[in-house]
Design a protein around this motif. Structure first.
Motif, short mmCIF file in Angstrom:
data_model
loop_
_atom_site.label_atom_id
_atom_site.label_comp_id
_atom_site.label_asym_id
_atom_site.label_seq_id
_atom_site.Cartn_x
_atom_site.Cartn_y
_atom_site.Cartn_z
N ILE A 162 97.93 -45.25 154.66
CA ILE A 162 98.20 -45.23 156.11
C ILE A 162 97.09 -44.49 156.85
O ILE A 162 96.69 -44.90 157.95
N PHE A 163 96.57 -43.42 156.27
CA PHE A 163 95.50 -42.64 156.90
C PHE A 163 94.10 -43.12 156.48
O PHE A 163 93.12 -42.52 156.92
N SER A 164 94.06 -44.14 155.62
CA SER A 164 92.77 -44.64 155.12
C SER A 164 91.91 -43.50 154.58
O SER A 164 90.73 -43.36 154.90
N ALA A 165 92.53 -42.67 153.77
CA ALA A 165 91.87 -41.49 153.21
C ALA A 165 92.18 -41.41 151.72
O ALA A 165 93.20 -41.92 151.26
N PRO A 166 91.30 -40.78 150.94
CA PRO A 166 91.61 -40.60 149.52
C PRO A 166 92.90 -39.78 149.35
O PRO A 166 93.21 -38.90 150.17
N ARG A 167 93.62 -40.05 148.30
CA ARG A 167 94.87 -39.33 148.07
C ARG A 167 94.65 -37.82 148.03
O ARG A 167 95.47 -37.06 148.55
N HIS A 168 93.55 -37.39 147.42
CA HIS A 168 93.33 -35.94 147.29
C HIS A 168 93.17 -35.29 148.66
O HIS A 168 93.41 -34.09 148.82
N MET A 169 92.79 -36.07 149.69
CA MET A 169 92.68 -35.51 151.03
C MET A 169 94.07 -35.29 151.65
O MET A 169 94.27 -34.34 152.41
N ILE A 170 95.02 -36.14 151.32
CA ILE A 170 96.40 -35.94 151.79
C ILE A 170 96.97 -34.69 151.11
O ILE A 170 97.63 -33.85 151.75
N GLU A 171 96.69 -34.56 149.82
CA GLU A 171 97.15 -33.36 149.10
C GLU A 171 96.50 -32.11 149.68
O GLU A 171 97.17 -31.07 149.84
N TYR A 172 95.22 -32.21 150.01
CA TYR A 172 94.51 -31.07 150.61
C TYR A 172 95.14 -30.71 151.95
O TYR A 172 95.30 -29.51 152.26
N ALA A 173 95.47 -31.71 152.77
CA ALA A 173 96.06 -31.43 154.08
C ALA A 173 97.40 -30.72 153.95
O ALA A 173 97.73 -29.83 154.75
N VAL A 174 98.18 -31.09 152.94
CA VAL A 174 99.47 -30.41 152.72
C VAL A 174 99.22 -28.96 152.33
O VAL A 174 99.86 -28.03 152.86
N ILE A 175 98.29 -28.73 151.40
CA ILE A 175 97.99 -27.36 150.95
C ILE A 175 97.41 -26.52 152.09
O ILE A 175 97.83 -25.38 152.32
N ARG A 176 96.48 -27.12 152.81
CA ARG A 176 95.79 -26.38 153.89
C ARG A 176 96.73 -25.96 155.01
O ARG A 176 96.51 -24.95 155.66
N ASN A 177 97.80 -26.74 155.22
CA ASN A 177 98.73 -26.45 156.31
C ASN A 177 100.02 -25.78 155.84
O ASN A 177 100.99 -25.70 156.60
N THR A 178 100.01 -25.28 154.61
CA THR A 178 101.22 -24.66 154.06
C THR A 178 101.75 -23.54 154.94
O THR A 178 102.95 -23.46 155.24
N ALA A 179 100.87 -22.65 155.37
CA ALA A 179 101.31 -21.52 156.20
C ALA A 179 101.93 -22.00 157.50
O ALA A 179 102.96 -21.46 157.96
N ALA A 180 101.34 -23.03 158.10
CA ALA A 180 101.89 -23.58 159.34
C ALA A 180 103.25 -24.20 159.10
O ALA A 180 104.18 -24.02 159.91
N PHE A 181 103.41 -24.93 158.00
CA PHE A 181 104.70 -25.54 157.68
C PHE A 181 105.78 -24.48 157.49
O PHE A 181 106.94 -24.68 157.87
N GLN A 182 105.43 -23.35 156.90
CA GLN A 182 106.41 -22.31 156.62
C GLN A 182 106.97 -21.69 157.91
O GLN A 182 108.06 -21.13 157.91
N ARG A 183 106.23 -21.81 158.99
CA ARG A 183 106.70 -21.26 160.27
C ARG A 183 107.60 -22.21 161.05
O ARG A 183 108.18 -21.83 162.06
N LEU A 184 107.72 -23.43 160.57
CA LEU A 184 108.47 -24.44 161.30
C LEU A 184 109.97 -24.31 161.03
O LEU A 184 110.39 -23.98 159.92
#
Length: 286
Positions: A19-41
């Motif tokens: 859907i994002f036309s990106a390598p899978r590892h980039m989706i995994e990276y985005a999840v990891i990189r935004n972990t702190a932000a997700f925890q505040r939601l």
């Protein structure tokens, strides 16, 4: 055909990558990189897709666009006989389920219970006699159950539409652990309700002895998806909400904090049924 496959974390990562036309590892990276932000939601509705998009763009150095997709998967808890699993029928909305020759309608027919379409919705007959649900209420100890049956069969002044739609959960997994559906693992809720109200207690016991619980994953068009408790969203709004939930889910899974209580209930449009060829998997509940 493009699909948001929510049946498992692995399938979800792969479909988000497309859907994002990106390598899978980039989706995994985005999840990891935004972990702190997700925890505040406090909920998935607060997921910032622009921030996720920017995370990918900063890493790849190229513009990232969330593409269009046509389908999403829904996971549904049901009880079936082994024969109906071997020869699967479509997943019908309740009214179609009762008016057609389906496993459920034929089993109810064995107890003398039949149905017909009327201008008010669905009429019920017991041994050929019309059942008047309203007049049953004053002389029954099952008023809540009777009203639940009525709510499914016919609209009333409080509910302008009968509650006949198919529903399930957005994400796969151990959905039977969700307290909203835990009771369904023994037999279909509607069948149990109507048999109990009509004092067919032996039929309830016999039914329970002949079925087992299954998790069914099927694909549904974006236009047919309704989030429980929400007004109807347009196509793009539905896609955005689905993807927000997807990233929230992946973050919770990664942190080992996912609970079926978080799993969004998905309702299909009232008239929609699911063709057998749209079913992706049928898995027994162990």
């Amino acid at each position: 055909m493009s699909i948001l496959n929510t049946s498992s974390p692995d399938a979800l990562y792969d479909s988000l990558a497309k859907i994002f036309s990106a390598p899978r590892h980039m989706i995994e990276y985005a999840v990891i990189r935004n972990t702190a932000a997700f925890q505040r939601l406090s909920s998935a509705e607060e997921v910032d897709l622009k921030s996720i998009k920017k995370t990918i763009e900063d890493k790849t150095g190229t513009e990232t666009i969330m593409g269009d997709f046509d389908y999403a998967t829904v996971t549904h808890l049901t009880t079936r006989s082994e024969s109906s699993v071997r020869n699967p029928e479509p997943i019908y909305n309740l009214h179609d389920l009762l008016l057609r020759d389906t496993e459920l309608s034929m089993k109810l027919r064995e107890s003398g219970i039949t149905f017909s379409k009327s201008k008010n919705g669905i009429d019920t007959y017991l041994n050929g006699e019309l059942v008047d649900w309203e007049t049953m209420i004053p002389r029954s100890n099952e008023e809540p159950c009777i009203r639940m049956v009525m709510r499914r069969l016919q609209p009333n002044r409080f509910f302008p539409e009968a509650d006949k739609c198919i529903n399930g959960f957005l994400f796969g997994g151990d959905i039977w652990e969700n307290s909203d559906v835990r009771h369904i693992v023994v037999m279909p809720e509607f069948a149990e309700n109507i048999l109990r109200v009509l004092s067919k207690h032996k039929a309830i016991n016999d039914w329970r002895a002949t079925v087992k619980p299954y998790v069914i994953t099927f694909q549904v068009p974006i236009s047919g998806i309704v989030f429980d408790g929400s007004n109807k969203l347009n196509r793009r709004q539905t896609q955005l909400r689905l993807v927000r939930h997807a990233f929230y889910y992946l973050s919770k899974i990664r942190q080992d904090e996912w609970d079926q209580w978080y799993n969004p209930i998905i309702r299909l449009d009232d008239e929609l049924s699911v063709d057998a060829n749209q079913v992706l998997s049928i898995t027994p509940v162990i």
